[in-house]
Design an enzyme around this catalytic site. Structure first.
Site: not given
Ligand code: ADP
Ligand code: MG
Ligand code: MG
Length: 872
Positions: A28, A97, A106, A108, A341, A457, A751, A819, A839
């Site tokens: 990120k 974040r 999802g 962390m 990403r 099997h 083989s 094989c 092969y």
């Molecule tokens: P995840 O990896 O679970 O997506 P994120 O860190 O990307 O967690 O953030 C969770 C949500 O909050 C996402 O929808 C992201 O776009 C939003 N978000 C995170 N930081 C900000 C910010 N500074 N301003 C507005 N929205 C944010």
């Molecule tokens: Mg995100």
């Protein structure tokens, strides 16, 4: 910044260049920095490195210097935004974040709106003239902070929110007024106090500091640990933490938040593909709080932001030269990107995007090849459950062979054959299957077993046939006498319909809509490119003309393993039993004479299906008991005695393979004779001689192969002197690999039979390992992968290397192949490439995957060479 170069630096602004990339900043963080430096609109912020997290996890305390660096960067952020963190009138708010080097969706947590307090929320309400927005932001902070930092059960907050909505008679969060939210905040404070024994922290810096530590700590949460184990992500890499200026999608009707793909992630088609919600924040879109709108809707509602979004996505694709998955927020008409990403995609989408991007000039062919996950190609070759279908899963087993099928439950192979031949869709259901059940499996649409692992099997045969199979389904019990089964909580009768999904292991009661396999032009295009690049040839394991034809269709360049034992079952079994039970050689020969025409016609059909391509026929391999009835079913005393005499404690290490052919040469003689006559007949009929390779199984000693070669040569000379052929051996015992030099003297080819070689090298019987101690080993981390699926390169692979070196040392032109099941497993294919085999041979449905993996092996090697040349 002014710090000695010798002190580790822990914090980088998005606008500051940092060496160390994804490993240091997390996925990120790298994305945010790269977008910032590209000039894409991203809120300001900074990243606390994975170094800091690792130091914290190691020492159990905040590493020296981190607090100071965070303060400095916060000051910078205040400068950049013109607001102060902790200000009570017009506060700077931030999100915290998590973001590791490897995406762990999802696993962390993130916290938004840090910096709000009772007073600051009032201030924000006044400054913005929008009390609803200010309070909405504050209550979100309280919930996220409560959950993530203090471990408060989120349901308590959800419950309070739900109660309030009911009381106010509104459906959606957005319908709550500023006054309603003021009440909600009071309720949340009470919950927080009750659950934590303290007041919700009012100081912004305390909030920030605790949030950062909570993200560090979340690296250790059990959910994240399980995820890392599942996806083989190292436990010690840690996560980075991003502190990001908040931008607000919940400021009213000209604000919004959304997620979007730059191309369709399920088809790969061009054009934006995403969803958004007006007047919402963060996870509302994915959380399903309201039904989001398709992004195209934005065109009418927020046209400027929409144009900006399209423009930004095009730039990101240009920059990354790959399909992106983005998060965005629109604050009062202005677009901000919050994440980008590489998009997860289906195999079909991956192919389409790769082909399109190649013609758009975004990437080259080699990159297109490198981008496709060979394992995912499997998805395309089998029907799948309709992704839009709704159903309930009754039980789960192992995803033993991909594809999905619906059909009537049938509990024995004969019935399956009969009803299948009559055109009915049936699923063969049993505790397990055996070679005796082949005829039923051929006619069934799929196989479901209660016992057995990935190489049982049922699993092996189903994969070979390209049929779906769910094996080892714990929730299944069978009452054959009553013609009923129990599946999860359901009691079903033979004839009731079920659906199995061999790609995921799900079993469903009733019929589920399927979507057909998706082989298309893109598939052919990419595989065609792969063929231009690869050095390894790819053959298929096929025992009958149908499989051979299928294999050709998928691009197989021959048959690497044609097993002959299946030709001994079905209506031929009584003759085979007669042969085995015969009193003497004469009796055996009489029975064999009757088998010969059958074998001959089997071979003719396969030779014709593979015209122009080599066919490796392996002579009879399995222990004889597999052809005999259980002793209780012996019809007379003589038969009983004979079965008893042939009984073995450990048949897999007993009288099988070439040991049969040495002890009773007439069996192999018959087989070679059938091959010779078939080759002759085909040549006469078509004018083209088949490319015959005769293979002897389970050789350990050169004397074995010397005798068998002599037998082979003699019969071939006698029956078909004009037919050219090769005579070779499987290398599937450690001794054979070690003594490959001697054995090569009598072999035109080797083989590697890595299924047996794995069993015998590891001293593990597959049937006794999978589902038993091996499962424990894998769960407990003793082994990283199942050696029967992914070649044990350092052990079994080392024996192969020795076999290659000594074999080719003695005979330079020796032809080498593999094989075992491993011949169709991408990592193992790469290994075979590196070993210099000629092969790989795998089940027909894995041929495309092996073609691609073989090309990728070449590209990786070239890449490494470049890297070394560049002094890397
Ligand atoms: P995840 O990896 O679970 O997506 P994120 O860190 O990307 O967690 O953030 C969770 C949500 O909050 C996402 O929808 C992201 O776009 C939003 N978000 C995170 N930081 C900000 C910010 N500074 N301003 C507005 N929205 C944010
Ligand atoms: Mg995100
Ligand atoms: Mg074998």
């Amino acid at each position: 910044m002014t710090r000695s170069a010798f002190v580790t630096r822990y914090v980088y602004g998005f606008d500051e260049p940092a060496a160390g990339g994804r490993e240091l900043l997390g996925g990120k963080g790298v994305g945010l920095a790269e977008m910032t430096q590209l000039g894409v609109p991203v809120p300001a912020g900074f990243t606390i490195t994975t170094d800091a997290c690792r130091a914290y996890l190691r020492e159990g305390e905040v590493p020296a210097g981190l607090d100071g660096e965070v303060d400095e960067h916060l000051a910078r952020l205040e400068q950049q935004t013109g607001k102060r963190f902790g200000d009570l009138e017009d506060p700077l708010l931030v999100s915290v974040r998590s973001g590791a080097a490897v995406s762990m969706p999802g696993m962390m947590d993130s916290i938004l709106n840090l910096g709000l307090s009772d007073t600051a929320a009032d201030g924000l309400a006044r400054t913005t003239g929008n009390p609803r927005f200010a309070r909405d932001s504050y209550r979100r902070l309280m919930q996220m902070f409560g959950e993530v930092v203090d471990g408060v059960d989120g349901h308590r907050f959800e419950q309070a929110l739900g109660d309030l909505k009911r009381e106010r008679g509104v459906q959606q969060d957005v319908d709550l007024t500023a006054d309603d939210l003021a009440r909600l905040i009071e309720t949340y404070k009470a919950i927080y106090l009750q659950e934590t024994g303290g007041e919700f922290p009012q100081d912004a810096r305390t909030q920030l500091r605790r949030a950062v530590l909570a993200v560090f700590e979340s690296w250790k949460n059990p959910r994240a640990q399980v995820y890392r184990r599942t996806y083989a992500i190292p436990d010690d890499i840690g996560t980075a933490v991003n502190v990001v200026q908040m931008v607000f999608g919940n400021k009213g009707d000209r604000s919004a938040t959304g997620v979007c793909f730059t191309r369709n992630p399920s088809t790969g088609e061009q054009g934006v593909y995403g969803e958004y919600l007006v007047n919402a924040q963060g996870e509302d879109v994915v959380a399903g709080i309201r039904t989001p709108q398709p992004v195209e809707e934005m065109r009418a509602r927020l046209p400027e932001a929409y144009d900006q979004l399209l423009d930004t996505m095009a730039r990101l694709e240009q920059h990354y030269r790959d399909m992106q998955d983005i998060e965005f927020t629109i604050e009062e008409g202005r677009l901000y990107l919050l994440q980008t990403r590489s998009a997860k995609r289906t195999a079909a989408a991956a192919l389409k995007a790769a082909v399109d991007m190649t013609s758009e000039g975004l990437i080259g062919r080699e990159e297109a090849i490198a981008r496709i996950d060979p394992a995912a190609l499997d998805q395309l070759l089998h029907p799948m459950l309709d992704p839009n279908a709704e159903f309930e899963v009754a039980a789960r087993g192992l995803n033993a062979s991909p594809g999905a099928a619906s059909g009537a439950i049938v509990l024995d192979a004969d019935t399956a054959e009969e009803r299948g031949k009559a055109g009915e869709s049936v699923i063969l259901v049993g505790w397990e299957t055996s070679p005796d059940d082949i005829h039923g499996m051929i006619q069934a649409k799929g196989v479901l077993t209660a016992h057995g692992g990935m190489t049982s099997h049922a699993a092996v045969v189903a994969r070979g046939m390209g049929k779906p199979c769910v094996a080892g389904c714990d929730g299944l019990t069978i009452d054959a006498a009553a013609h009923t089964i129990r599946l999860g909580g359901h009691e079903l009768r033979e004839g009731d319909t079920i659906t199995i999904d061999g790609g995921t292991g799900r079993v469903i009661v009733g019929e589920v809509a399927l979507v057909p396999p998706q082989i298309n032009e893109d598939f052919e295009t990419v595989l065609g490119w792969a063929d231009d690049v690869r050095r390894l040839r790819v053959r298929a394991n096929a025992d009958n003309p149908e499989d051979a034809a299928k294999a050709r269709e998928f691009g197989a360049q021959g048959i690497g393993l044609c097993r002959t034992e299946h030709m001994f079952f079905g209506d031929r079994l009584p003759v085979v039993q007669e042969m085995i039970l015969a009193r003497d050689e004469e009796g055996r020969r009489a029975a064999l004479d009757r088998l010969l025409p059958f074998q001959q016609s089997d071979f003719e059909a396969i030779f014709e299906a593979m015209a122009g391509l080599p066919v490796t026929i392996r002579l009879l391999d399995p222990p004889l008991h597999e052809f005999l009835p259980p002793i209780e079913e012996a019809t007379d005393e003589r038969m009983r005695r004979r079965i008893h005499a042939l009984h073995e404690e450990n048949p897999m290490l007993g009288t099988r393979g070439c040991r049969l052919g040495i002890q009773w040469p007439e069996i192999y003689e018959m087989q070679v004779r059938a091959i010779a006559r078939a080759a002759r007949a085909v040549r006469e009929r078509t004018g083209e001689a088949p490319l015959v390779e005769i293979m002897h199984p389970l050789v350990a000693f050169k004397e074995e192969l010397r005798r068998l070669r002599e037998l082979t040569v003699e019969i071939m000379r006698e029956e078909a002197p004009e037919i050219e052929y090769l005579c070779g051996t499987m290398i599937e015992l450690p001794r054979a690999a070690l003594r490959a030099d001697e054995i090569a003297e009598y072999a035109d080819f080797f083989s590697f039979g890595t299924n047996d070689l794995t069993q015998t090298t590891l001293g593990m019987s597959r049937d006794d390992a999978e589902g038993k101690f091996l499962t424990f080993y894998l769960e407990d981390g003793v082994l990283e992968s199942n050696p029967f699926e992914t070649l044990d390169q350092s052990g079994v692979g080392d024996l192969m290397r020795i076999g290659v070196e000594r074999g080719r040392g003695a005979k330079p032109g020796l032809k080498l192949g593999i094989c075992g099941e491993h011949g169709g497993e991408p990592r193992s294919v790469e290994f075979c490439h590196k070993l210099g085999l000629d092969y790989v041979s795998c089940s027909p449905y894995r041929v495309p995957l092996a073609r691609l993996a073989a090309a990728q092996a070449v590209l990786k090697e070239a890449h490494r060479a470049e890297y070394v040349a560049a002094g890397g």
